[in-house]
Design an enzyme around this catalytic site. Sequence first.
Site, PDB file in Angstrom:
ATOM      1  N   TYR A  94     -34.102   7.601  -1.972  1.00 41.68           N
ATOM      2  CA  TYR A  94     -34.947   8.720  -2.381  1.00 41.68           C
ATOM      3  C   TYR A  94     -34.128   9.998  -2.530  1.00 41.68           C
ATOM      4  CZ  TYR A  94     -38.934  11.932  -2.282  1.00 41.68           C
ATOM      5  OH  TYR A  94     -39.866  12.894  -2.587  1.00 41.68           O
ATOM      6  N   TRP A 116     -33.640  13.664  -5.600  1.00 41.72           N
ATOM      7  CA  TRP A 116     -33.769  14.146  -6.982  1.00 41.72           C
ATOM      8  C   TRP A 116     -32.514  13.914  -7.810  1.00 41.72           C
ATOM      9  CZ3 TRP A 116     -37.249  18.195  -9.277  1.00 41.72           C
ATOM     10  CH2 TRP A 116     -38.512  18.159  -8.707  1.00 41.72           C
TER      11      TRP A 116
END
Length: 769
Positions: free
Chosen positions: A115, A117
């Site tokens: 996980y 960005w």
Amino acid sequence: MHEPDAAAGGVSHSAHWGTFRADWVDGDVAVTPYPGDPAPSPILGNFRGALRHKARILRPAIRKDWLDNGPGPRERGLDGPFVEVEWDTALDLLARELKRETDAGGPAAIYGGSYGWASAGRFHHAQSQIHRFLNTAFGGYTRSVNSYSAGASSVLLPHVIGPFELLSRHNVTWEQIASHTDMVLAFGGMAIKNSMIGNGGVSEHIEPDAMRAAAARGTRFHLFSPLRSDLPDDIGATWHPLAPMSDTALMLALAHTLYEEDLHDADFLRTYTVGFDVFAKYLAAEGDGVAKTPEWAASICGLDPDTIRALARQMVEGRTLIAVSHSLQRSEFGEQPVWAAVALASMVGQIGLPGGGFHYALGAMGHTGRRAVSAEIPTLAQGTNTAEAFIPVARISDMLLNPGAAYDYNGRILAYPDVKLVYWCGGNPFHHHQDLNRLRQAFARPNTIVAQDFAWTGMARAADIVLPATMSLERDDIGATRTDPLLVAMKRVAEPVGEARDDYAIFCGLAERLGIGEAFSEGRTVDDWLRAFYERTRQSLADQGAEAPTFEEFWERGSLALPLGPDDGGFLRAFREDPIARRLTTASGKIEIYCATIASFGYEDCPGHPTYLPSTEPPSEAFPLTMVANAPATRLHSQLDFGAYSQDNKVKGREVARLNPADAASLGVGDGDIVRLYNARGSCLAAARLSEDVAPGVIHLPTGAWYDPDPAESDRPTCVHGNPNVLTRDIGTSRLAQGCIGQITSVACVRYDGPLPPIRAFSPPTFAT
């Protein structure tokens, strides 16, 4: 492809926080915002000094203990020591371990949720690259579902009204608000710092101008939040400083007033919803014996009963939009305020009307409240994950600490998989996960941990095998997203630092060693992939009769404007216009104020209709303050915390914690003092800033300061840098969604008068030979 565009100076590029041009000048990057952006993000300043910062990972490195003694559970100190090795050595060892663990335990033995960005590029997208690799090599991996931002709402909303993504990205737009909306009730706010960010890039930050335009036309904004800064100063908003976790109580009181005074839209409720009769009984005290009156809510939220009644009456006098932020559902029982907002908007009866009804996460990112582009946006195909194992993303510590244990999730009883190898690419759980001391215990359990990143984050320091990846400014890519009208040629600005490689090159090297090189790469270079990506967009533009230049023309220009689709209100408008033909995807096909499906699960922490559930860890004599840990204003999460803009906004090298002057006076804390925040889970240091914009009883410490535990403390070490997640609780929102509850935590605060420990978070770990 790497030559700068001489006419404009520098080369085009894009980040999650904005489009810009960049040039390499005197050993550093110089950034100029995209001229079409009316409100460029100051976070662009974090690129200054970042590409050659000491925090960059220069060469592959392996934890010495792992190298000497082999894989296995171990305490993983964040300071190493590590041994730098050749790329071939690192890739050979990693390929061997990946094969060994999957041969023994199948693909579920690898946790590849990864996980984070990462970068805005569509090809060099870290999660897509690692998922494609693991699917191609092993047929899958243990995955994660949902997000830390919207873990509760992404599970709840499909049961109640519809898909989370469509509610947030194809619903009421800023254009509609500026033209139609009379009143906005912003629960949790719409902070400009949040809409500065958008996954895949934001070329035009339209939110400040849109809110000002609406206010100038007469739109009245009401902010319900403990932080005044959750709406901009210049739109004349009325600030209601609610007690944290009291929004549901206020919404129920507003609903009670609408019902008691017969102001609710009975026709809308009858045509478009199910279960209002059950909810109405709850409002009127049938069930728990407590009527949800304004007087009842006032004792919980702190808002005057007369103000609550006046707001309820105003809601039905004009076009009203009820907006709920991510932050509300990032707390215990986070499903409830979202559901209560849907019920309240249903009672007003304006769902589906332009500028009215319900919007989830408006302003939470730069992709909400906008029209979608009509062209295809390319993404990297990830293949098929045949492994059935998954976890809600915020349950990683539970998984590693309790393999095989049962847990509830969305009506199912699942078991945590037995993960032996954790592979993280482009993310940092030491930023976004809760109770970091517990996370460190969890990371002692796997046999091997792999981190692939450009800097020595907490995740990299906790790994056994560390692979240096490039930053986006060191590679070519294409920036694009479904809600931004600009396709950007992301051109390389500088050569990779040290021996850093693109994620794609790293996975190609591993794929070759595992005998699936051709299957993973399809025989394509990066340039081949970018051309193939662009061709899909170019063809969709040509099919619409829009401008569709060649790849060479696009790359030379640096960007391409994309056409926008209609502002049609999405599926809620269609449902309002024809509730039979365009029924919702809920079980009943309607808005479910009472949901029989959720009720059948029997979860006491998420009943069958919106319910006020008080915190199980409220402020106490020992921990009297409520800490709000939201997204930072000076960076995207923890990305580039060592960048110039983030560093310039720290005090004495620490993250800033804001608190009300009255609370500061009672604590003997002055502006700029270093304070120690603590509770039973841990402690951290931060710099105090006194502000009337913070409600009394609240201390505001944003997330994202790199985790920096004091090496002199072995048990629950203090984070000397100001990471609030040493304090937050690592439990799920409820048995329904198991979302993250990191927004709200009870803490104590004292002035810190001891010698200030040095900040070590941005220095590399130790190395051995």
